[in-house]
Design a protein around this motif. Structure first.
Motif, PDB file in Angstrom:
ATOM      1  N   LEU A  87      -4.776   1.280  -7.230  1.00  0.00           N
ATOM      2  CA  LEU A  87      -4.292   0.229  -6.316  1.00  0.00           C
ATOM      3  C   LEU A  87      -4.308   0.708  -4.863  1.00  0.00           C
ATOM      4  CD1 LEU A  87      -1.329  -1.310  -8.338  1.00  0.00           C
ATOM      5  CD2 LEU A  87      -3.539  -2.337  -7.854  1.00  0.00           C
ATOM      6  N   VAL A  88      -3.988   1.990  -4.661  1.00  0.00           N
ATOM      7  CA  VAL A  88      -4.042   2.558  -3.300  1.00  0.00           C
ATOM      8  C   VAL A  88      -5.484   2.494  -2.789  1.00  0.00           C
ATOM      9  CG1 VAL A  88      -3.759   4.677  -1.935  1.00  0.00           C
ATOM     10  CG2 VAL A  88      -2.104   4.128  -3.713  1.00  0.00           C
ATOM     11  N   LEU A  89      -6.428   2.870  -3.684  1.00  0.00           N
ATOM     12  CA  LEU A  89      -7.837   2.917  -3.287  1.00  0.00           C
ATOM     13  C   LEU A  89      -8.461   1.528  -3.131  1.00  0.00           C
ATOM     14  CD1 LEU A  89      -8.987   5.936  -5.497  1.00  0.00           C
ATOM     15  CD2 LEU A  89      -8.867   5.890  -3.004  1.00  0.00           C
TER      16      LEU A  89
ATOM     17  N   ALA B 289      -5.870 -11.236  -0.722  1.00  0.00           N
ATOM     18  CA  ALA B 289      -6.723 -10.514  -1.675  1.00  0.00           C
ATOM     19  C   ALA B 289      -6.012  -9.241  -2.154  1.00  0.00           C
ATOM     20  CB  ALA B 289      -8.055 -10.166  -1.028  1.00  0.00           C
ATOM     21  N   ALA B 290      -5.432  -8.486  -1.205  1.00  0.00           N
ATOM     22  CA  ALA B 290      -4.721  -7.241  -1.568  1.00  0.00           C
ATOM     23  C   ALA B 290      -3.545  -7.554  -2.479  1.00  0.00           C
ATOM     24  CB  ALA B 290      -4.244  -6.536  -0.299  1.00  0.00           C
ATOM     25  N   PHE B 291      -2.811  -8.587  -2.127  1.00  0.00           N
ATOM     26  CA  PHE B 291      -1.648  -9.003  -2.916  1.00  0.00           C
ATOM     27  C   PHE B 291      -2.083  -9.380  -4.337  1.00  0.00           C
ATOM     28  CE2 PHE B 291       0.913 -12.640  -4.351  1.00  0.00           C
ATOM     29  CZ  PHE B 291       2.154 -12.023  -4.444  1.00  0.00           C
ATOM     30  N   ALA B 292      -3.152 -10.192  -4.432  1.00  0.00           N
ATOM     31  CA  ALA B 292      -3.634 -10.648  -5.737  1.00  0.00           C
ATOM     32  C   ALA B 292      -4.110  -9.476  -6.589  1.00  0.00           C
ATOM     33  CB  ALA B 292      -4.767 -11.654  -5.543  1.00  0.00           C
ATOM     34  N   VAL B 293      -4.806  -8.523  -5.957  1.00  0.00           N
ATOM     35  CA  VAL B 293      -5.325  -7.377  -6.713  1.00  0.00           C
ATOM     36  C   VAL B 293      -4.165  -6.559  -7.307  1.00  0.00           C
ATOM     37  CG1 VAL B 293      -6.422  -5.118  -6.414  1.00  0.00           C
ATOM     38  CG2 VAL B 293      -7.549  -7.152  -5.561  1.00  0.00           C
ATOM     39  N   VAL B 294      -3.129  -6.314  -6.495  1.00  0.00           N
ATOM     40  CA  VAL B 294      -1.982  -5.524  -6.970  1.00  0.00           C
ATOM     41  C   VAL B 294      -1.395  -6.167  -8.227  1.00  0.00           C
ATOM     42  CG1 VAL B 294       0.393  -4.836  -6.437  1.00  0.00           C
ATOM     43  CG2 VAL B 294      -1.391  -4.520  -4.739  1.00  0.00           C
ATOM     44  N   TRP B 295      -1.173  -7.477  -8.168  1.00  0.00           N
ATOM     45  CA  TRP B 295      -0.548  -8.145  -9.314  1.00  0.00           C
ATOM     46  C   TRP B 295      -1.492  -8.276 -10.492  1.00  0.00           C
ATOM     47  CZ3 TRP B 295       4.245  -7.626  -9.759  1.00  0.00           C
ATOM     48  CH2 TRP B 295       5.016  -7.460  -8.609  1.00  0.00           C
ATOM     49  N   ALA B 296      -2.773  -8.493 -10.221  1.00  0.00           N
ATOM     50  CA  ALA B 296      -3.747  -8.610 -11.316  1.00  0.00           C
ATOM     51  C   ALA B 296      -3.851  -7.296 -12.084  1.00  0.00           C
ATOM     52  CB  ALA B 296      -5.109  -9.018 -10.774  1.00  0.00           C
ATOM     53  N   VAL B 297      -3.901  -6.185 -11.360  1.00  0.00           N
ATOM     54  CA  VAL B 297      -4.034  -4.876 -12.022  1.00  0.00           C
ATOM     55  C   VAL B 297      -2.761  -4.559 -12.819  1.00  0.00           C
ATOM     56  CG1 VAL B 297      -4.236  -2.383 -11.609  1.00  0.00           C
ATOM     57  CG2 VAL B 297      -5.729  -3.961 -10.396  1.00  0.00           C
TER      58      VAL B 297
ATOM     59  N   HIS C 188       0.822  -1.205   0.000  1.00  0.00           N
ATOM     60  CA  HIS C 188       0.000   0.000   0.000  1.00  0.00           C
ATOM     61  C   HIS C 188       0.866   1.269   0.000  1.00  0.00           C
ATOM     62  CE1 HIS C 188      -3.554   2.410   0.857  1.00  0.00           C
ATOM     63  NE2 HIS C 188      -2.917   2.982   1.864  1.00  0.00           N
ATOM     64  N   VAL C 189       1.860   1.329   0.869  1.00  0.00           N
ATOM     65  CA  VAL C 189       2.706   2.530   0.957  1.00  0.00           C
ATOM     66  C   VAL C 189       3.539   2.734  -0.324  1.00  0.00           C
ATOM     67  CG1 VAL C 189       4.560   3.671   2.254  1.00  0.00           C
ATOM     68  CG2 VAL C 189       2.706   2.537   3.478  1.00  0.00           C
ATOM     69  N   PRO C 190       4.207   1.686  -0.849  1.00  0.00           N
ATOM     70  CA  PRO C 190       4.958   1.905  -2.093  1.00  0.00           C
ATOM     71  C   PRO C 190       4.085   2.350  -3.276  1.00  0.00           C
ATOM     72  CG  PRO C 190       5.708  -0.099  -1.056  1.00  0.00           C
ATOM     73  CD  PRO C 190       4.511   0.348  -0.296  1.00  0.00           C
ATOM     74  N   VAL C 191       2.876   1.777  -3.435  1.00  0.00           N
ATOM     75  CA  VAL C 191       2.047   2.203  -4.576  1.00  0.00           C
ATOM     76  C   VAL C 191       1.566   3.644  -4.368  1.00  0.00           C
ATOM     77  CG1 VAL C 191       1.379  -0.091  -5.426  1.00  0.00           C
ATOM     78  CG2 VAL C 191      -0.084   1.039  -3.778  1.00  0.00           C
ATOM     79  N   ALA C 192       1.346   4.021  -3.098  1.00  0.00           N
ATOM     80  CA  ALA C 192       0.956   5.414  -2.821  1.00  0.00           C
ATOM     81  C   ALA C 192       2.127   6.350  -3.157  1.00  0.00           C
ATOM     82  CB  ALA C 192       0.565   5.567  -1.355  1.00  0.00           C
ATOM     83  N   TRP C 193       3.335   5.970  -2.782  1.00  0.00           N
ATOM     84  CA  TRP C 193       4.526   6.766  -3.088  1.00  0.00           C
ATOM     85  C   TRP C 193       4.677   6.923  -4.609  1.00  0.00           C
ATOM     86  CZ3 TRP C 193       8.481   9.841  -3.434  1.00  0.00           C
ATOM     87  CH2 TRP C 193       9.550   9.520  -4.262  1.00  0.00           C
ATOM     88  N   VAL C 194       4.491   5.816  -5.353  1.00  0.00           N
ATOM     89  CA  VAL C 194       4.636   5.879  -6.814  1.00  0.00           C
ATOM     90  C   VAL C 194       3.564   6.789  -7.424  1.00  0.00           C
ATOM     91  CG1 VAL C 194       4.504   4.536  -8.968  1.00  0.00           C
ATOM     92  CG2 VAL C 194       5.850   3.676  -7.061  1.00  0.00           C
ATOM     93  N   SER C 195       2.360   6.767  -6.875  1.00  0.00           N
ATOM     94  CA  SER C 195       1.329   7.644  -7.451  1.00  0.00           C
ATOM     95  C   SER C 195       1.682   9.110  -7.220  1.00  0.00           C
ATOM     96  CB  SER C 195      -0.067   7.297  -6.936  1.00  0.00           C
ATOM     97  OG  SER C 195      -0.109   7.331  -5.551  1.00  0.00           O
ATOM     98  N   PHE C 196       2.245   9.457  -6.063  1.00  0.00           N
ATOM     99  CA  PHE C 196       2.693  10.838  -5.823  1.00  0.00           C
ATOM    100  C   PHE C 196       3.798  11.206  -6.818  1.00  0.00           C
ATOM    101  CE2 PHE C 196       1.594  10.866  -0.969  1.00  0.00           C
ATOM    102  CZ  PHE C 196       0.268  11.088  -1.281  1.00  0.00           C
ATOM    103  N   LEU C 197       4.753  10.291  -6.990  1.00  0.00           N
ATOM    104  CA  LEU C 197       5.862  10.530  -7.910  1.00  0.00           C
ATOM    105  C   LEU C 197       5.342  10.726  -9.341  1.00  0.00           C
ATOM    106  CD1 LEU C 197       8.985  10.408  -8.544  1.00  0.00           C
ATOM    107  CD2 LEU C 197       8.700   7.954  -8.813  1.00  0.00           C
ATOM    108  N   ALA C 198       4.402   9.854  -9.741  1.00  0.00           N
ATOM    109  CA  ALA C 198       3.857   9.923 -11.099  1.00  0.00           C
ATOM    110  C   ALA C 198       3.162  11.263 -11.342  1.00  0.00           C
ATOM    111  CB  ALA C 198       2.872   8.770 -11.304  1.00  0.00           C
ATOM    112  N   PHE C 199       2.403  11.741 -10.358  1.00  0.00           N
ATOM    113  CA  PHE C 199       1.688  13.002 -10.555  1.00  0.00           C
ATOM    114  C   PHE C 199       2.637  14.201 -10.470  1.00  0.00           C
ATOM    115  CE2 PHE C 199      -2.141  10.458  -8.951  1.00  0.00           C
ATOM    116  CZ  PHE C 199      -2.438  10.057 -10.239  1.00  0.00           C
ATOM    117  N   PHE C 200       3.745  14.045  -9.779  1.00  0.00           N
ATOM    118  CA  PHE C 200       4.769  15.098  -9.777  1.00  0.00           C
ATOM    119  C   PHE C 200       5.373  15.200 -11.192  1.00  0.00           C
ATOM    120  CE2 PHE C 200       9.286  16.364  -9.161  1.00  0.00           C
ATOM    121  CZ  PHE C 200       9.057  17.669  -8.744  1.00  0.00           C
TER     122      PHE C 200
END
Lengths: 219, 51
Positions: A86-88, B9-17, A40-52
């Motif tokens: 992914l964050v949401l 579920a969270a893990f699977a969703v990340v990789w599926a997307v 969750h934290v890494p994908v949130a970080w990447v989304s901030f980076l992407a929008f920057f």
């Protein structure tokens, strides 16, 4: 270059999976569900980076009027939306067992949702514009003003009383093994973002070139 | 391992997307290749008009 990057990011991703599934200890209060944090934290970080990157690309596009900056911004917006989605998704999956609800209108969650809507509209503005160049200019304006939401989202948990956990990373609340796992995950997802960006930009470049050649041949 | 279902579920969703996005990129690449082939055919026809 792109293959080396793919290799490194694949290796880091494997290391991240090992750390998340095997190495890192299970957190005492929340149990195994706390491990969602490492995605969750890494994908949130990447989304901030992407929008920057969208913000910088949009400024440079309006300033220089060079298509390559628009391509950079557009590619980054697409990937940023993907990561924000992914964050949401991962956030509520963690929230249900932790808070007992999938969603609550707390400041961090709401500003993140607004961020997602802003960048979806960034892409929609393009498709609604009659002229492609005009759509790119409108989108660049959205990309610049939309960025206002990013720092608000980032500091929402310190500005307001929220249900979302406080920034434990910066407050020294993480055990060294957890911090190491998080750092590796952040590095893996950042490299993945760079790889996806390179692919998306080269595809857009090829599509644009092909469009011009095709128009010249048919015309 | 209480609540491990949520974690998987969270893990699977990340990789599926992420996988879905890569598939989308590959499909765009395939479409581009088809377009290049069509243009090649068009060029051939233009260079050999009377044969």
């Amino acid at each position: 270059m792109s293959r080396i990057l793919l290799g490194i990011s694949f290796g880091l991703m494997m290391a991240a999976l090992y750390l998340v599934f095997i190495y890192v200890p299970t957190e005492g209060t929340m149990g195994v569900v706390q491990r969602i944090f490492y995605f969750h934290v890494p994908v949130a970080w990447v989304s901030f980076l992407a929008f920057f990157v969208v913000f910088i690309g949009s400024i440079l596009f309006l300033w220089k009027r060079d298509e390559k900056w628009d391509m950079l911004a557009r590619s980054s917006a697409e990937i940023g939306i993907l990561f924000t989605s992914l964050v949401l998704i991962t956030g509520p999956i963690w929230a249900k067992p932790a808070w007992g609800v999938w969603w609550t209108w707390d400041a961090r969650l709401t500003t993140t949702l607004i961020m997602w809507v802003i960048y979806v509209s960034y892409l929609m503005v393009r498709s609604f514009a009659v002229e492609e160049s005009r759509g790119a200019r409108f989108a660049a304006v959205v990309g610049i003003f939309g960025f206002v939401d990013i720092p608000i989202t980032a500091v929402a948990i310190t500005l307001w009383r929220t249900q979302h956990p406080r920034p434990v990373i910066f407050e020294g609340g993480l055990a060294p093994s957890m911090l190491l796992t998080l750092i590796v995950c952040v590095a893996a997802f950042t490299l993945l973002y760079i790889y996806l960006m390179l692919q998306a930009i080269s595809l857009k470049q090829a599509e644009a070139d092909l469009g011009k050649i095709s128009q010249a041949l048919r015309g | 391992m209480e609540n491990s279902g949520y974690f998987f579920a969270a893990f699977a969703v990340v990789w599926a997307v992420l996988f879905a996005y890569v598939v989308l990129l590959v499909r765009r690449q395939v479409r581009l290749k088809q377009e290049i082939e069509a243009l090649k055919g068009m060029l051939k026809e233009k260079s050999l008009p009377d044969q």
